[in-house]
Motif scaffolding. Structure first.
Motif, PDB file in Angstrom:
ATOM      1  N   TYR A 106      19.927 -31.970  96.126  1.00 54.52           N
ATOM      2  CA  TYR A 106      19.646 -30.908  95.172  1.00 54.52           C
ATOM      3  C   TYR A 106      20.942 -30.130  94.985  1.00 54.52           C
ATOM      4  O   TYR A 106      21.568 -29.712  95.970  1.00 54.52           O
ATOM      5  CB  TYR A 106      18.528 -30.005  95.671  1.00 54.52           C
ATOM      6  CG  TYR A 106      17.173 -30.661  95.619  1.00 54.52           C
ATOM      7  CD1 TYR A 106      16.430 -30.666  94.436  1.00 54.52           C
ATOM      8  CD2 TYR A 106      16.638 -31.294  96.737  1.00 54.52           C
ATOM      9  CE1 TYR A 106      15.192 -31.280  94.369  1.00 54.52           C
ATOM     10  CE2 TYR A 106      15.390 -31.907  96.678  1.00 54.52           C
ATOM     11  CZ  TYR A 106      14.682 -31.899  95.495  1.00 54.52           C
ATOM     12  OH  TYR A 106      13.455 -32.520  95.432  1.00 54.52           O
ATOM     13  N   VAL A 107      21.334 -29.954  93.737  1.00 56.53           N
ATOM     14  CA  VAL A 107      22.610 -29.313  93.418  1.00 56.53           C
ATOM     15  C   VAL A 107      22.346 -28.154  92.464  1.00 56.53           C
ATOM     16  O   VAL A 107      21.782 -28.344  91.382  1.00 56.53           O
ATOM     17  CB  VAL A 107      23.599 -30.312  92.779  1.00 56.53           C
ATOM     18  CG1 VAL A 107      24.922 -29.620  92.459  1.00 56.53           C
ATOM     19  CG2 VAL A 107      23.830 -31.512  93.695  1.00 56.53           C
ATOM     20  N   LEU A 108      22.741 -26.952  92.875  1.00 52.36           N
ATOM     21  CA  LEU A 108      22.648 -25.772  92.024  1.00 52.36           C
ATOM     22  C   LEU A 108      24.066 -25.415  91.588  1.00 52.36           C
ATOM     23  O   LEU A 108      24.924 -25.140  92.430  1.00 52.36           O
ATOM     24  CB  LEU A 108      22.016 -24.608  92.778  1.00 52.36           C
ATOM     25  CG  LEU A 108      21.808 -23.314  91.981  1.00 52.36           C
ATOM     26  CD1 LEU A 108      20.779 -23.526  90.872  1.00 52.36           C
ATOM     27  CD2 LEU A 108      21.373 -22.182  92.900  1.00 52.36           C
ATOM     28  N   PHE A 123      18.590 -23.687  84.903  1.00 48.75           N
ATOM     29  CA  PHE A 123      17.816 -22.947  85.887  1.00 48.75           C
ATOM     30  C   PHE A 123      18.061 -21.466  85.649  1.00 48.75           C
ATOM     31  O   PHE A 123      19.088 -20.919  86.043  1.00 48.75           O
ATOM     32  CB  PHE A 123      18.242 -23.351  87.302  1.00 48.75           C
ATOM     33  CG  PHE A 123      17.483 -22.649  88.397  1.00 48.75           C
ATOM     34  CD1 PHE A 123      16.134 -22.875  88.589  1.00 48.75           C
ATOM     35  CD2 PHE A 123      18.141 -21.761  89.238  1.00 48.75           C
ATOM     36  CE1 PHE A 123      15.436 -22.229  89.605  1.00 48.75           C
ATOM     37  CE2 PHE A 123      17.447 -21.108  90.263  1.00 48.75           C
ATOM     38  CZ  PHE A 123      16.096 -21.344  90.433  1.00 48.75           C
ATOM     39  N   VAL A 124      17.128 -20.839  84.950  1.00 49.87           N
ATOM     40  CA  VAL A 124      17.241 -19.414  84.624  1.00 49.87           C
ATOM     41  C   VAL A 124      15.913 -18.759  85.012  1.00 49.87           C
ATOM     42  O   VAL A 124      15.052 -18.512  84.157  1.00 49.87           O
ATOM     43  CB  VAL A 124      17.542 -19.190  83.127  1.00 49.87           C
ATOM     44  CG1 VAL A 124      17.841 -17.722  82.865  1.00 49.87           C
ATOM     45  CG2 VAL A 124      18.699 -20.059  82.666  1.00 49.87           C
ATOM     46  N   PRO A 125      15.711 -18.491  86.298  1.00 47.10           N
ATOM     47  CA  PRO A 125      14.421 -17.954  86.728  1.00 47.10           C
ATOM     48  C   PRO A 125      14.150 -16.566  86.160  1.00 47.10           C
ATOM     49  O   PRO A 125      15.004 -15.690  86.216  1.00 47.10           O
ATOM     50  CB  PRO A 125      14.545 -17.923  88.252  1.00 47.10           C
ATOM     51  CG  PRO A 125      16.009 -17.902  88.528  1.00 47.10           C
ATOM     52  CD  PRO A 125      16.651 -18.669  87.415  1.00 47.10           C
ATOM     53  N   LYS A 126      12.959 -16.385  85.606  1.00 41.42           N
ATOM     54  CA  LYS A 126      12.514 -15.086  85.095  1.00 41.42           C
ATOM     55  C   LYS A 126      11.600 -14.476  86.154  1.00 41.42           C
ATOM     56  O   LYS A 126      10.426 -14.858  86.275  1.00 41.42           O
ATOM     57  CB  LYS A 126      11.782 -15.254  83.764  1.00 41.42           C
ATOM     58  CG  LYS A 126      12.593 -15.964  82.687  1.00 41.42           C
ATOM     59  CD  LYS A 126      13.823 -15.164  82.284  1.00 41.42           C
ATOM     60  CE  LYS A 126      14.550 -15.848  81.132  1.00 41.42           C
ATOM     61  NZ  LYS A 126      15.785 -15.114  80.740  1.00 41.42           N
ATOM     62  N   LEU A 127      12.126 -13.571  86.921  1.00 41.00           N
ATOM     63  CA  LEU A 127      11.396 -13.025  88.060  1.00 41.00           C
ATOM     64  C   LEU A 127      11.089 -11.548  87.847  1.00 41.00           C
ATOM     65  O   LEU A 127      11.823 -10.847  87.139  1.00 41.00           O
ATOM     66  CB  LEU A 127      12.212 -13.211  89.342  1.00 41.00           C
ATOM     67  CG  LEU A 127      12.609 -14.646  89.683  1.00 41.00           C
ATOM     68  CD1 LEU A 127      13.488 -14.672  90.923  1.00 41.00           C
ATOM     69  CD2 LEU A 127      11.378 -15.519  89.884  1.00 41.00           C
ATOM     70  N   GLU A 131      14.268  -6.878  94.084  1.00 42.22           N
ATOM     71  CA  GLU A 131      15.262  -6.579  93.052  1.00 42.22           C
ATOM     72  C   GLU A 131      15.637  -7.893  92.377  1.00 42.22           C
ATOM     73  O   GLU A 131      16.518  -8.614  92.869  1.00 42.22           O
ATOM     74  CB  GLU A 131      16.480  -5.896  93.655  1.00 42.22           C
ATOM     75  CG  GLU A 131      16.172  -4.545  94.305  1.00 42.22           C
ATOM     76  CD  GLU A 131      17.413  -3.861  94.823  1.00 42.22           C
ATOM     77  OE1 GLU A 131      18.290  -3.517  93.995  1.00 42.22           O
ATOM     78  OE2 GLU A 131      17.511  -3.669  96.050  1.00 42.22           O
ATOM     79  N   PRO A 132      14.984  -8.239  91.264  1.00 39.90           N
ATOM     80  CA  PRO A 132      15.155  -9.556  90.649  1.00 39.90           C
ATOM     81  C   PRO A 132      16.602  -9.925  90.332  1.00 39.90           C
ATOM     82  O   PRO A 132      17.039 -11.049  90.625  1.00 39.90           O
ATOM     83  CB  PRO A 132      14.306  -9.457  89.372  1.00 39.90           C
ATOM     84  CG  PRO A 132      13.249  -8.464  89.713  1.00 39.90           C
ATOM     85  CD  PRO A 132      13.936  -7.444  90.584  1.00 39.90           C
ATOM     86  N   GLU A 133      17.353  -9.006  89.750  1.00 35.08           N
ATOM     87  CA  GLU A 133      18.731  -9.332  89.367  1.00 35.08           C
ATOM     88  C   GLU A 133      19.588  -9.626  90.596  1.00 35.08           C
ATOM     89  O   GLU A 133      20.355 -10.592  90.620  1.00 35.08           O
ATOM     90  CB  GLU A 133      19.345  -8.187  88.560  1.00 35.08           C
ATOM     91  CG  GLU A 133      20.748  -8.494  88.053  1.00 35.08           C
ATOM     92  CD  GLU A 133      21.312  -7.388  87.184  1.00 35.08           C
ATOM     93  OE1 GLU A 133      22.496  -7.483  86.796  1.00 35.08           O
ATOM     94  OE2 GLU A 133      20.588  -6.414  86.888  1.00 35.08           O
ATOM     95  N   ASN A 150      21.267 -13.324  91.493  1.00 41.13           N
ATOM     96  CA  ASN A 150      22.709 -13.426  91.749  1.00 41.13           C
ATOM     97  C   ASN A 150      22.977 -14.065  93.107  1.00 41.13           C
ATOM     98  O   ASN A 150      23.903 -14.873  93.257  1.00 41.13           O
ATOM     99  CB  ASN A 150      23.363 -12.045  91.687  1.00 41.13           C
ATOM    100  CG  ASN A 150      23.462 -11.509  90.277  1.00 41.13           C
ATOM    101  OD1 ASN A 150      23.412 -12.268  89.309  1.00 41.13           O
ATOM    102  ND2 ASN A 150      23.584 -10.196  90.143  1.00 41.13           N
ATOM    103  N   GLN A 151      22.156 -13.714  94.106  1.00 43.85           N
ATOM    104  CA  GLN A 151      22.350 -14.283  95.440  1.00 43.85           C
ATOM    105  C   GLN A 151      21.964 -15.759  95.472  1.00 43.85           C
ATOM    106  O   GLN A 151      22.587 -16.556  96.174  1.00 43.85           O
ATOM    107  CB  GLN A 151      21.530 -13.510  96.471  1.00 43.85           C
ATOM    108  CG  GLN A 151      21.951 -13.784  97.906  1.00 43.85           C
ATOM    109  CD  GLN A 151      23.350 -13.275  98.208  1.00 43.85           C
ATOM    110  OE1 GLN A 151      23.668 -12.119  97.938  1.00 43.85           O
ATOM    111  NE2 GLN A 151      24.185 -14.147  98.754  1.00 43.85           N
ATOM    112  N   LEU A 152      20.952 -16.137  94.700  1.00 42.34           N
ATOM    113  CA  LEU A 152      20.607 -17.551  94.595  1.00 42.34           C
ATOM    114  C   LEU A 152      21.811 -18.368  94.153  1.00 42.34           C
ATOM    115  O   LEU A 152      22.068 -19.452  94.677  1.00 42.34           O
ATOM    116  CB  LEU A 152      19.462 -17.750  93.592  1.00 42.34           C
ATOM    117  CG  LEU A 152      18.039 -17.438  94.036  1.00 42.34           C
ATOM    118  CD1 LEU A 152      17.093 -17.554  92.844  1.00 42.34           C
ATOM    119  CD2 LEU A 152      17.582 -18.365  95.158  1.00 42.34           C
ATOM    120  N   GLU A 153      22.538 -17.849  93.177  1.00 39.38           N
ATOM    121  CA  GLU A 153      23.705 -18.576  92.666  1.00 39.38           C
ATOM    122  C   GLU A 153      24.832 -18.609  93.686  1.00 39.38           C
ATOM    123  O   GLU A 153      25.525 -19.617  93.830  1.00 39.38           O
ATOM    124  CB  GLU A 153      24.201 -17.952  91.359  1.00 39.38           C
ATOM    125  CG  GLU A 153      25.341 -18.715  90.720  1.00 39.38           C
ATOM    126  CD  GLU A 153      25.686 -18.205  89.335  1.00 39.38           C
ATOM    127  OE1 GLU A 153      26.476 -18.878  88.648  1.00 39.38           O
ATOM    128  OE2 GLU A 153      25.166 -17.142  88.937  1.00 39.38           O
TER     129      GLU A 153
END
Length: 228
Positions: free
Chosen positions: A64-66, A85-89, A200-202, A206-209
């Motif tokens: 799996y590659v992000l 991959f643009v999660p809307k959270l 805090e969704p944003e 950002n941390q996911l990336e």
């Protein structure tokens, strides 16, 4: 961002690539996956991707590659399924997650020198120093240390989420991966699974990336999420 599932073709080109980069463990994997991005990024630039390796049911290696940019796939070497991959959270949203991380702790010795340690092995040494010999007790303390690393309140605040309950520690692995005879890489990884709540969704996206923890160029740090 782009999330891709990548594996190798059964081809002569793939075998040549694996042979050319082989023998260096996960460092080789990082070099091989770089081939998906070399048209757009020079190897001395910032790493544009995170990855994690998994074994499929038929024994094949899947990755799996992000990535921050879309991979360029050589079909003679790779099989790849890729999508934006643009999660809307939303705040308060609950997600199941899987994370392979390299949990460490910084310890200062009697001489004032700080050194980073694997949290599970550090917990094992502390238990042994206290005279604890029971293997199950030591294993429990090691898993507790791994859980405490992930549930650290300051760390979770920085990452933008909370945990609904203690994460499950699925596997613990020690890795050896040598760039060359002089540069020997030694690190460990822990596979976590659990449920989180986005605060805090944003900040969380950002941390996911960016990835979680250390050894991100060696297959750690990529969190896979799924809405509940």
């Amino acid at each position: 961002m782009y999330l891709s599932k990548v594996s190798f073709q059964s081809s002569q080109q793939a075998r040549q690539l694996l042979l050319g980069f082989g023998g260096k463990g996960v460092y080789s994997t990082h070099q091989i996956l770089w081939q998906l991005f070399t048209d757009d990024v020079q190897e001395n630039e910032s790493r544009p991707f995170l990855f994690r390796e998994e074994q499929s049911t038929d024994g094949r290696q899947d990755f799996y590659v992000l990535s921050s940019i879309a991979p360029k796939v050589d079909q003679s070497v790779f099989r790849a399924q890729s999508k934006p991959f643009v999660p809307k959270l939303e705040q308060g949203q609950r997600l199941s997650f899987k994370l392979k991380a390299n949990p460490t702790v910084c310890v200062t010795d009697d001489k004032g020198k700080a050194k980073r340690h694997d949290v599970m092995m550090h917990a094992k040494r502390l238990a042994q120093d206290q005279g604890i010999k029971d293997k199950e007790t030591i294993q429990g303390l090691m898993e507790q240390a791994a859980q405490e690393w992930l549930t650290n309140p300051k760390r979770l605040e920085r990452w933008g989420f909370t945990l609904d309950f203690l994460p499950e520690v699925q596997t613990y692995s020690q890795h050896r991966s040598d760039k060359n005879k002089q540069d020997k890489i030694r690190f460990s990884s822990v596979d976590y699974q659990g449920v989180l709540t986005v605060q805090e969704p944003e900040k969380f996206v950002n941390q996911l990336e960016q990835g979680f923890g250390r050894a991100k160029s060696l297959g750690c740090g990529l969190m896979l999420i799924k809405p509940l």
